[in-house]
Design an enzyme around this catalytic site. Structure first.
Site, PDB file in Angstrom:
ATOM      1  N   THR A  27      29.495  36.213  41.378  1.00 55.32           N
ATOM      2  CA  THR A  27      30.601  35.757  39.845  1.00 55.32           C
ATOM      3  C   THR A  27      30.989  34.266  41.381  1.00 55.32           C
ATOM      4  OG1 THR A  27      31.944  37.272  40.820  1.00 55.32           O
ATOM      5  CG2 THR A  27      30.357  37.271  38.537  1.00 55.32           C
ATOM      6  N   VAL A  86      30.857  41.943  49.011  1.00 52.88           N
ATOM      7  CA  VAL A  86      32.434  41.000  48.544  1.00 52.88           C
ATOM      8  C   VAL A  86      32.080  39.580  49.626  1.00 52.88           C
ATOM      9  CG1 VAL A  86      34.645  40.580  49.687  1.00 52.88           C
ATOM     10  CG2 VAL A  86      33.600  42.769  49.897  1.00 52.88           C
ATOM     11  N   LYS A  87      32.400  39.150  48.131  1.00 53.87           N
ATOM     12  CA  LYS A  87      32.300  36.903  48.752  1.00 53.87           C
ATOM     13  C   LYS A  87      33.372  36.468  48.631  1.00 53.87           C
ATOM     14  CE  LYS A  87      30.010  33.337  45.443  1.00 53.87           C
ATOM     15  NZ  LYS A  87      29.534  33.078  44.344  1.00 53.87           N
ATOM     16  N   ILE A  88      32.557  35.838  49.991  1.00 54.85           N
ATOM     17  CA  ILE A  88      34.001  34.999  51.335  1.00 54.85           C
ATOM     18  C   ILE A  88      33.155  33.869  51.758  1.00 54.85           C
ATOM     19  CG2 ILE A  88      34.565  35.673  53.580  1.00 54.85           C
ATOM     20  CD1 ILE A  88      34.070  38.582  53.504  1.00 54.85           C
TER      21      ILE A  88
END
Ligand code: E4P
Length: 218
Positions: A27, A86-88
């Site tokens: 997402t 965790v998208k960073i």
């Protein structure tokens, strides 16, 4: 090759999961906004709902661009479910955050990768996934698939464990070419995944089989 679906739409995630080929979900803030999801509590509840549907990694993106904010948000997201990645974003504090989460054993996906150098840096910081955006590169007349090839060579040269997650996939040929190059994962819309099953000769052949069967049994 793993198949992720790139959406926050629960119905589409369920449809892909029911097809039996889904390995995860990605997402981003734009996709969450598209579904009308806003406010911290609603966002967290939506990620929980996604995790209930899918067997596999679910990338949830932080909004902060400073290290402390990314750590705070990322820890809250990771606490939701063990499927959360965790998208960073690929910014300086993002690289530090990748290293922080990697040291803590929390999975990460470094997003907004547009060059091999960015992918190399993210891999060195211990990212679980790097997400090169091939469609957006193609959009500006740059070779998105060429970037996947370069990253594949670099990661193989040094044995990086970081997985190449081909993102911003727009159509079935992107998926096929990424598979030929050796991308570990692709993330795309349901339409691109479903387009893989289409061939006019399959439709014509099936219609003929059914017609012949009907004739023989009439
Ligand atoms: C990646 O994880 C992103 O969510 C996504 O693939 C971006 O795709 P787009 O270029 O179609 O917005």
């Amino acid at each position: 090759m793993k198949f992720f679906i790139d959406t926050a739409n629960l119905a589409q995630i369920k449809e892909a999961q029911d097809l039996g080929v889904l390995d995860g979900v990605t997402t981003n803030p734009s996709l969450m906004a598209k579904e009308g999801i806003s406010g911290e509590e609603n966002v967290l509840a939506h990620y929980r709902a996604i995790c209930e549907i899918v067997d596999g990694d679910v990338s949830a993106e932080v909004i902060s661009t400073d290290f402390e904010g990314m750590v705070r948000e990322g820890e809250a997201l990771a606490a939701l479910d063990e499927k959360i990645v965790v998208k960073i974003p690929m910014v300086k504090d993002g690289v530090k955050a990748l290293k922080y989460f990697s040291d803590k054993g929390i999975k990460t996906n470094c997003t907004l990768i547009f060059s091999a150098g960015q992918a190399l840096l993210a891999a060195k910081a211990g990212a679980t996934y790097v997400s090169p955006f091939i469609g957006r590169l193609d959009d500006i007349s740059t070779d998105g698939l060429g970037l996947i090839e370069s990253i594949r060579v670099i990661f193989d040269n040094y044995g990086f464990d970081t997985e190449i997650l081909a993102a911003s996939v727009r159509h079935p040929m992107h998926i096929i070419e990424c598979a030929q190059i050796g991308a570990d994962v692709m993330t795309g819309p349901l339409s691109a995944i479903e387009a893989l099953l289409k061939h006019p000769l399959t439709d014509i052949g099936l219609a003929k089989f059914l017609a012949d069967h009907a004739k023989a049994n009439s």
